[in-house]
Design a protein around this motif. Sequence first.
Motif, PDB file in Angstrom:
ATOM      1  N   GLN A 125       0.831  -1.178   0.098  1.00 30.21           N
ATOM      2  CA  GLN A 125      -0.026  -0.027  -0.042  1.00 30.21           C
ATOM      3  C   GLN A 125       0.794   1.396  -0.008  1.00 30.21           C
ATOM      4  N   LEU A 126       1.991   1.448   0.971  1.00 28.39           N
ATOM      5  CA  LEU A 126       2.653   2.340   0.662  1.00 28.39           C
ATOM      6  C   LEU A 126       3.582   2.548  -0.498  1.00 28.39           C
ATOM      7  N   GLY A 127       3.827   1.323  -1.028  1.00 32.51           N
ATOM      8  CA  GLY A 127       4.499   1.554  -2.301  1.00 32.51           C
ATOM      9  C   GLY A 127       3.524   2.276  -3.516  1.00 32.51           C
ATOM     10  N   GLY A 128       2.382   1.686  -3.274  1.00 32.10           N
ATOM     11  CA  GLY A 128       1.448   2.419  -4.318  1.00 32.10           C
ATOM     12  C   GLY A 128       1.160   3.837  -4.351  1.00 32.10           C
ATOM     13  N   LEU A 129       1.191   4.236  -2.597  1.00 28.90           N
ATOM     14  CA  LEU A 129       1.123   5.738  -2.689  1.00 28.90           C
ATOM     15  C   LEU A 129       2.260   6.578  -3.187  1.00 28.90           C
ATOM     16  N   LEU A 130       3.297   5.959  -3.008  1.00 29.07           N
ATOM     17  CA  LEU A 130       4.480   6.720  -3.624  1.00 29.07           C
ATOM     18  C   LEU A 130       4.611   6.649  -5.252  1.00 29.07           C
ATOM     19  N   ALA A 131       4.287   5.474  -5.874  1.00 30.55           N
ATOM     20  CA  ALA A 131       4.263   5.180  -7.222  1.00 30.55           C
ATOM     21  C   ALA A 131       3.312   5.940  -7.994  1.00 30.55           C
ATOM     22  N   ALA A 132       2.334   6.361  -7.374  1.00 24.25           N
ATOM     23  CA  ALA A 132       1.203   7.168  -7.836  1.00 24.25           C
ATOM     24  C   ALA A 132       1.453   8.826  -7.975  1.00 24.25           C
ATOM     25  N   SER A 133       2.080   9.162  -6.802  1.00 21.85           N
ATOM     26  CA  SER A 133       2.284  10.656  -6.589  1.00 21.85           C
ATOM     27  C   SER A 133       3.472  10.840  -5.727  1.00 21.85           C
ATOM     28  N   PRO A 134       4.590  10.455  -6.150  1.00 18.41           N
ATOM     29  CA  PRO A 134       5.878  10.664  -5.346  1.00 18.41           C
ATOM     30  C   PRO A 134       6.303  12.058  -4.877  1.00 18.41           C
ATOM     31  N   GLU A 135       5.803  12.984  -5.480  1.00 17.53           N
ATOM     32  CA  GLU A 135       6.026  14.387  -5.138  1.00 17.53           C
ATOM     33  C   GLU A 135       5.344  14.795  -3.872  1.00 17.53           C
ATOM     34  N   ARG A 136       4.086  13.861  -3.530  1.00 18.31           N
ATOM     35  CA  ARG A 136       3.376  14.474  -2.536  1.00 18.31           C
ATOM     36  C   ARG A 136       3.988  14.078  -1.268  1.00 18.31           C
ATOM     37  N   TYR A 137       4.998  13.102  -1.416  1.00 18.82           N
ATOM     38  CA  TYR A 137       5.792  12.718  -0.029  1.00 18.82           C
ATOM     39  C   TYR A 137       6.954  12.867   0.032  1.00 18.82           C
ATOM     40  N   PRO A 138       7.379  14.174   0.372  1.00 15.28           N
ATOM     41  CA  PRO A 138       8.955  14.493   0.256  1.00 15.28           C
ATOM     42  C   PRO A 138       9.440  14.030   1.879  1.00 15.28           C
ATOM     43  N   ALA A 139      10.819  14.074   1.862  1.00 22.83           N
ATOM     44  CA  ALA A 139      11.461  13.638   3.097  1.00 22.83           C
ATOM     45  C   ALA A 139      10.841  14.105   4.443  1.00 22.83           C
ATOM     46  N   GLY A 140      10.403  13.435   5.374  1.00 19.45           N
ATOM     47  CA  GLY A 140       9.717  13.964   6.803  1.00 19.45           C
ATOM     48  C   GLY A 140       8.362  13.843   6.609  1.00 19.45           C
ATOM     49  N   THR A 141       7.529  13.520   5.372  1.00 16.65           N
ATOM     50  CA  THR A 141       6.493  13.203   5.539  1.00 16.65           C
ATOM     51  C   THR A 141       5.809  11.907   6.452  1.00 16.65           C
ATOM     52  N   ARG A 142       4.780  12.183   7.302  1.00 11.25           N
ATOM     53  CA  ARG A 142       4.709  11.091   8.125  1.00 11.25           C
ATOM     54  C   ARG A 142       3.307  10.435   7.493  1.00 11.25           C
ATOM     55  N   ILE A 143       3.311   9.327   7.395  1.00  4.90           N
ATOM     56  CA  ILE A 143       2.173   8.265   6.899  1.00  4.90           C
ATOM     57  C   ILE A 143       1.346   7.774   7.887  1.00  4.90           C
ATOM     58  N   SER A 144       0.241   7.760   8.417  1.00  2.17           N
ATOM     59  CA  SER A 144      -0.342   7.002   9.448  1.00  2.17           C
ATOM     60  C   SER A 144      -1.349   6.079   8.842  1.00  2.17           C
TER      61      SER A 144
END
Length: 400
Positions: free
Chosen positions: A296-315
Amino acid sequence: MSTLVAPPSRSLLPAGLPGRPSWRVLIGLTLVVALVHLLMLGVAPMAVGPEPSPLANKFITRTIVIAPPAADKPAAPAAAAAPVEAKPPPPAKPRRPRAPTPPKPQPKPFPEPDASTQPAPETPDLTAQAATDSGATSPEAPANAPAAPEPAPAAAAGTGSGTPGGTTAGGSEAAGTIAGTQALRIPGSVTLDFEATGQTGASPQRGVFGELVWLQDGSRYDGRLTLKAVFFTLLNWHSTGKIGPSGLEPERYSESRKAEVASHFVRDQGQIVFSNNAPPVPLQPGAQDRMSVMMQLGGLLAASPERYPAGTRISVQTVGVRDGDVWVFVVGDEEKLQLPAGEYTARKLTRTPRKEFDRKLELWLAPRYGYLPVRIKQTEANGDFADAQLRKPLPEAPTN
């Protein structure tokens, strides 16, 4: 001159000496003896009877033969002896032919991709469809097609850490917290081979190998991660479920070593039920299990990597076999990894323990492979760990 000597006179025998018995006396004695013998020969046999048989005084034992069971056929008597030419045995009764048993249908593996559309295992399709209501551009659309406007984050795929109802991006978590999922690209079916090192107690583990088998057909998925040493299993996670609007929707998750324990996502009741009789916990939107959360985390980053810069916290609520706590993953920078399969560039995501007995999970997701995990390290509270690293290279995915 011869001298004639006269026989002595009877009168000259000394007195008192017996003379020679006369012949009459001798005959009488003989007759008496003969008579006595005759009497003995005639009378004794009548009194004694016939001489007994020499076998009469022998000790005789009798052997008793126990009769066979009634079901057995008794032996034929001696009088009914078989004739000189034995009769041939009766012909065997022909057996009734049995109807052939229809072959059992072979179980269909889950899911079996269509050979016309599924690529070879060595060239997997690493980008699959996005969620239907994610708002992301469809994978079939051209790369330069305008993307739909990004909706505001919604509390749909995870919850804030430590709060019962969860938090949005403006809640108690840092400003970069992503509490919802709007776009996902679930990777296609693929098998990843790993080589691992580990530590169990005071004994380091070498020669550990494993694999991540990921299958999906666009509507359902089946994922399994195993790490095995020579004599035992270090880790065995298995997740099955659906692919829905919010991404992966697990239905059952299990862990097995000597025995299997499982968690069931009962969505119509809004709770998670555990097979080991642990108390059920509420099912939160976007909940994942320990296996599916990596994909699931890989799918999030694959779809919109620009939305998850370093320091982003995913709960996201992450379910084990006896609990369903909220895990917070912190997105890190890209790192260069030297793995058994070669050198890779990967984004690191870390779940840091926040309570006693929490485990630490570190994931390295490779952008060129659709953000598939190329390294997975799990560390227990007591220091035991398993570090799995990709050992067989895969071809690079086509540019999205």
